[in-house]
Design a protein around this motif. Structure first.
Motif, short mmCIF file in Angstrom:
data_model
loop_
_atom_site.label_atom_id
_atom_site.label_comp_id
_atom_site.label_asym_id
_atom_site.label_seq_id
_atom_site.Cartn_x
_atom_site.Cartn_y
_atom_site.Cartn_z
N SER A 116 -12.58 10.08 13.76
CA SER A 116 -12.59 8.61 13.72
C SER A 116 -13.23 8.12 12.33
O SER A 116 -12.99 7.30 11.39
CB SER A 116 -12.90 7.67 14.68
N THR A 117 -14.55 8.81 12.01
CA THR A 117 -15.32 8.28 11.05
C THR A 117 -14.61 8.90 9.67
O THR A 117 -14.41 8.28 8.54
CB THR A 117 -16.72 8.87 11.17
N CYS A 174 -11.25 9.41 9.17
CA CYS A 174 -10.06 8.71 8.87
C CYS A 174 -10.49 7.38 8.42
O CYS A 174 -9.65 7.08 7.62
CB CYS A 174 -9.43 8.57 10.39
N GLU A 175 -11.57 6.78 8.74
CA GLU A 175 -11.86 5.42 8.15
C GLU A 175 -12.20 5.86 6.78
O GLU A 175 -11.84 4.90 6.02
CB GLU A 175 -13.10 4.92 9.12
N GLN A 190 -4.84 6.25 9.41
CA GLN A 190 -4.99 5.52 10.81
C GLN A 190 -5.10 6.66 11.98
O GLN A 190 -4.14 7.44 11.82
CB GLN A 190 -3.80 4.48 11.04
#
Length: 366
Positions: free
Chosen positions: A62-63, A65-66, A71
């Protein structure tokens, strides 16, 4: 019919005025035109907020991708071999995911046909036993940190008996057992590592039972494990013996939790997602990184891990960084057969897919 210069100027003023109104509305409402983000599918066996394997994978992905502006669509609690992985992949593809990450070893057995069905979808997985044009295998050389953890265990044990609760005998798990034992025997040549199988990545009852058996029936005074969660470490705490964690920080444990084997998944996911976004998804078919890329390490030490142990771990780590492979030099298996000779190194292909034996010092609890 020609438009007069006067009318043309008036029309231009109206257009500019309308554009100014649109900009003002956007600024006042705090909205900006929607930008379509690339979608990446992510499948895990547990939940995103748990400690251990699943939580650390999710946090890393998630980090990444951010940071990369993509997404992440997550399907959590998808157990292996339960028939849910295939539908999860289909759902993610239906939502527009062109890259799908399979974070557990057994998933591929369920989705081989689906991988073939979607040749334009890039699949990345924690497995090395399946190959296809649209598949890249990725993992960390976790065995390097296991070796260092073995040094800690070998220098802390007083009984010379160390326990290891492991899920199942895959090449990945076997690499960890063997590397850990090589680390133990580097500093304590007479010590043994007794392995008890739980049969699953996440089975609290069985993991606790096997940990108890190793403590009560074998007499181990250090425990480690290869599962998704920390039940074995919790049992060690209950008995007041040493433990070494896996994908778990030292926080929340007593000083007897000596250290933990961890991976910086953020860096790994950033690399493979960036590779995908650049359009060269499968230029690298096997992405296997370790200490050299600063992705694998021990997550600090308990205060009761003395300076002598830390210095020995540092020495071994520097050797690895200088190019010395854990699986090199003279290595015998636990049946007395030589598996690696002086000035030799066991090839990555064997370590990845064919490691079905155990080094000298490994025993099994029946």
């Amino acid at each position: 019919m020609k438009i007069s210069s006067k009318k043309r100027n008036a029309l231009l003023v109206v257009i500019i005025f309308l554009m100014a109104i649109m900009v003002a509305v956007l600024l006042l409402t705090g909205t900006t035109p929607a930008v379509k983000k690339e979608k990446i599918g992510f499948i895990i066996t547990g939940s995103i907020d748990e400690g251990g394997w699943n939580g650390m994978h999710y946090n890393g992905a998630s980090t990444a991708c951010e940071m990369l502006g993509v997404q992440l669509l997550v399907k959590e609690n998808i157990k292996e071999f339960c028939g849910e992985c295939g539908p999860a992949v289909e759902e993610l593809v239906g939502k527009g995911c062109k890259m799908i990450i399979l974070t557990s070893f057994g998933y591929v057995e369920e989705v081989k046909d689906i991988i073939s069905k979607y040749p334009n979808v890039a699949f990345y997985g924690n497995f090395f036993n399946y190959h296809a044009d649209n598949v890249t295998s990725y993992f960390s050389r976790m065995y390097q940190a296991r070796y260092l953890a073995g040094i800690v265990a070998g220098m802390k044990t007083q009984t010379g008996r160390i326990g290891y609760v492991a899920a199942m005998p895959t090449s990945e798990v076997n690499r960890g057992i063997d590397a850990f034992t090589l680390g133990v025997r580097r500093v304590n040549p007479e010590a043994t590592v007794t392995v008890a199988w739980s049969g699953e990545w996440d089975n609290e009852e069985q993991e606790r039972r096997q940990a108890d058996a190793l403590i009560e029936n074998v007499g181990v005074d250090v425990l480690t494990y290869h599962q998704n969660k920390t039940y074995v470490a919790q049992e060690a705490e209950k008995y007041g013996i040493y433990s070494i964690g896996y994908h778990q920080s030292l926080e929340g444990h007593s000083d007897k939790f000596l250290t933990a084997v961890v991976c910086d998944w953020e860096q790994t996911y950033e690399a493979i997602i960036r590779q995908y976004l650049r359009g060269n998804s499968h230029d690298i078919k096997i992405y296997w990184v370790g200490m050299e890329e600063k992705t694998v390490k021990l997550d600090g030490f308990s205060p009761i891990v003395g300076e002598e142990i830390r210095e020995e771990v540092s020495r071994a780590q520097n050797e690895i960084l200088a190019g010395h492979d854990v699986f090199s030099g003279v290595i015998y298996d636990n049946k007395g057969d030589i598996r690696c000779k002086e000035n030799q190194t066991i090839r990555d292909e064997i370590l990845l897919e064919q490691l079905d034996w155990y080094v000298e010092g490994v025993e099994f609890y029946e």
